[in-house]
Design a protein around this motif. Structure first.
Motif, PDB file in Angstrom:
ATOM      1  N   SER A 128     -11.067  -5.967  -4.378  1.00  0.00           N
ATOM      2  CA  SER A 128     -10.755  -5.828  -2.951  1.00  0.00           C
ATOM      3  C   SER A 128     -11.968  -5.552  -2.074  1.00  0.00           C
ATOM      4  N   SER A 161       0.829  -1.190   0.000  1.00  0.00           N
ATOM      5  CA  SER A 161       0.000   0.000   0.000  1.00  0.00           C
ATOM      6  C   SER A 161       0.874   1.256   0.000  1.00  0.00           C
ATOM      7  N   THR A 199      -3.024  -4.515  -8.022  1.00  0.00           N
ATOM      8  CA  THR A 199      -3.456  -5.231  -6.823  1.00  0.00           C
ATOM      9  C   THR A 199      -2.328  -5.200  -5.792  1.00  0.00           C
ATOM     10  N   HIS A 200      -2.705  -5.405  -4.510  1.00  0.00           N
ATOM     11  CA  HIS A 200      -1.640  -5.595  -3.519  1.00  0.00           C
ATOM     12  C   HIS A 200      -1.554  -7.077  -3.178  1.00  0.00           C
ATOM     13  N   ASP A 201      -2.387  -7.900  -3.874  1.00  0.00           N
ATOM     14  CA  ASP A 201      -2.507  -9.319  -3.555  1.00  0.00           C
ATOM     15  C   ASP A 201      -1.639 -10.138  -4.504  1.00  0.00           C
ATOM     16  N   ARG A 244     -14.188 -13.201  -4.441  1.00  0.00           N
ATOM     17  CA  ARG A 244     -12.936 -12.712  -5.016  1.00  0.00           C
ATOM     18  C   ARG A 244     -12.352 -13.775  -5.944  1.00  0.00           C
ATOM     19  N   SER A 266      -1.627   2.907  -7.896  1.00  0.00           N
ATOM     20  CA  SER A 266      -2.799   3.628  -8.418  1.00  0.00           C
ATOM     21  C   SER A 266      -2.369   4.890  -9.141  1.00  0.00           C
ATOM     22  N   ASP A 273      -8.205  -1.063 -11.156  1.00  0.00           N
ATOM     23  CA  ASP A 273      -7.560  -0.711  -9.884  1.00  0.00           C
ATOM     24  C   ASP A 273      -8.190  -1.497  -8.743  1.00  0.00           C
ATOM     25  N   GLU A 274      -7.536  -2.541  -8.307  1.00  0.00           N
ATOM     26  CA  GLU A 274      -7.987  -3.401  -7.214  1.00  0.00           C
ATOM     27  C   GLU A 274      -9.475  -3.721  -7.323  1.00  0.00           C
ATOM     28  N   GLN A 284     -12.200  -0.110  -7.687  1.00  0.00           N
ATOM     29  CA  GLN A 284     -12.606  -0.917  -6.540  1.00  0.00           C
ATOM     30  C   GLN A 284     -14.084  -0.677  -6.207  1.00  0.00           C
ATOM     31  N   GLU A 290      -3.414 -12.849  -6.701  1.00  0.00           N
ATOM     32  CA  GLU A 290      -4.059 -12.296  -7.897  1.00  0.00           C
ATOM     33  C   GLU A 290      -3.013 -12.011  -8.974  1.00  0.00           C
TER      34      GLU A 290
END
Ligand code: ADP
Ligand code: MG
Length: 367
Positions: free
Chosen positions: A162, A38, A192-194, A169, A43, A158-159, A82, A197
């Motif tokens: 989430s 994050s 993503t921060h995942d 998901r 983004s 963008d995500e 999102q 994914e």
């Protein structure tokens, strides 16, 4: 052509620079994922491609056109956020076709495009419903459909998953993977921060950290050959174990780790600024040593029997406990001393001074 070329892109908010010179070429039709913690600038970079943020320095081109001064609506892009913000009083069909209506397309042309997108996203049976009659995952698919009908050259996400719960998901991620197959010519950039994914969707992953690119590569390149400690720790779950070590010999590569000598593969050379290095080994690459020479030994501080695998946390007398993903049938118990080993071709070595990978394989193909 819908490739995206980013050259020396920087972004500052007031006097604070948050992107420090990004160079990246995204090929036409490629699915590229920006991943990172994050606040690392994912983004911001995506919004710069979209035209929602000004570019402080450098250039961004879509196809052959530098778009720095091109309005978002003229860039041939569509973006999914999102928060899917559908119009609550409009049906799915009207939500998906609304942008086309504003753009002046006829009802019959709108219907054709909406039906095609709905079929792609398995929404055909829901076209006359209102958003509140849909699950979160279906709503997000409507938001994606709203972007598809515009037939963008470049799709930006963008995500998008989430806000969904874990099961939705996964289901929606599979829809997005299918979408990528049904729109082969469309370039997709996904934030993503995942890392799961990122690994499952991407042709190529861009790992960002603190406004800089740490590494770009296919999911398996990043997993097998992380360029530095940051990527090594970020890709893979549970995270790679990192243990202090020292170089005993550069070639053949030999390390000392907590009193044990470790011989690295005979074709490898270890080159660091000093002799202090970090040895990296993934939890899934560790196994009980049995009659083999152990690499690391310690006391089991916690065991999780998950059925398929057993996760052991092993106190080796320094630093974080080692995490080992062992066979589900392992009968180890808390308090026991265990000896672990790993295939030496699966070991990673990083320079302690700067974190870069410093094990260089001498490939036979050089001959
Ligand atoms: P990510 O999407 O990777 O979580 P962002 O791109 O949103 O990160 O943010 C990157 C950095 O830029 C963060 O430090 C964030 O606080 C800062 N930032 C983002 N938008 C603004 C803004 N409008 N004004 C000031 N700082 C911002
Ligand atoms: Mg973000």
């Amino acid at each position: 052509m819908s490739d995206v070329t980013i050259k020396g892109a920087r972004k500052s908010y007031a006097s604070m620079e948050v992107l420090h010179g990004i160079d990246l070429h995204i090929k036409s039709g490629e699915f590229v994922v920006f991943v990172g913690p994050s606040g690392c600038g994912k983004s911001t970079l995506l919004r710069m491609i979209a035209g929602l943020e000004e570019i402080s320095d450098g250039t961004i081109a879509i196809g052959d056109t530098v778009v720095n001064n091109v309005a978002p609506a003229k860039r041939g892009i569509a973006m999914v956020f999102q928060n899917y913000a559908l119009y609550p009083h409009m049906t799915v069909s009207d939500n998906m076709g609304f942008g086309l209506k504003i753009a002046g397309l006829s009802k019959s042309e709108r219907d054709i495009r909406v039906r095609k997108a709905a079929a792609m996203l398995q929404l055909t049976d829901y076209l006359e419903r209102l958003p509140r009659q849909l699950s979160g995952g279906q709503r997000q698919r409507v938001a994606i459909g709203r972007a598809i009908v515009r037939d963008p050259k470049v799709f930006l996400f963008d995500e998008p998953l989430s806000n969904l719960d874990a099961a939705l998901r996964v289901a929606t991620r599979i829809e997005i993977a299918r979408l990528k197959e049904s729109l082969p010519g469309t370039t997709m950039v996904y934030v993503t921060h995942d890392q799961v994914e990122a690994m499952t969707l991407a042709d190529r992953i861009v790992v960002l950290n603190g406004g800089r690119i740490e590494q770009v590569g296919s999911p398996l390149e990043l997993y097998d050959r992380p360029a530095n400690l940051f990527v090594a720790r970020f890709i893979g779950s549970p995270a790679m174990n990192i243990v202090d070590a020292e170089i005993l010999s550069q070639q053949p590569a030999r390390l000392g780790v907590r009193g044990t000598t470790i011989d690295l593969p005979p074709d490898a050379e270890v080159r660091a600024q000093g002799t202090a290095v970090k040895l990296g080994v993934r939890p899934e690459d560790l196994r009980l040593a049995g009659s083999d020479v152990p690499l690391l030994s310690g006391t089991v501080s916690l065991v999780e029997h998950l059925g398929e695998v057993t996760i052991a946390y092993v106190d080796i007398g320094a630093g974080e406990p080692l995490v080992a993903k062992l066979d589900g049938a392992s009968k180890i118990v808390r308090g026991e001393t265990i000896h672990l080993t790993a295939d030496r071709y699966k070991l990673h070595v990083f320079d302690a001074a700067n974190g870069s990978a410093c094990l260089t394989a001498r490939l036979a193909s050089a001959a």
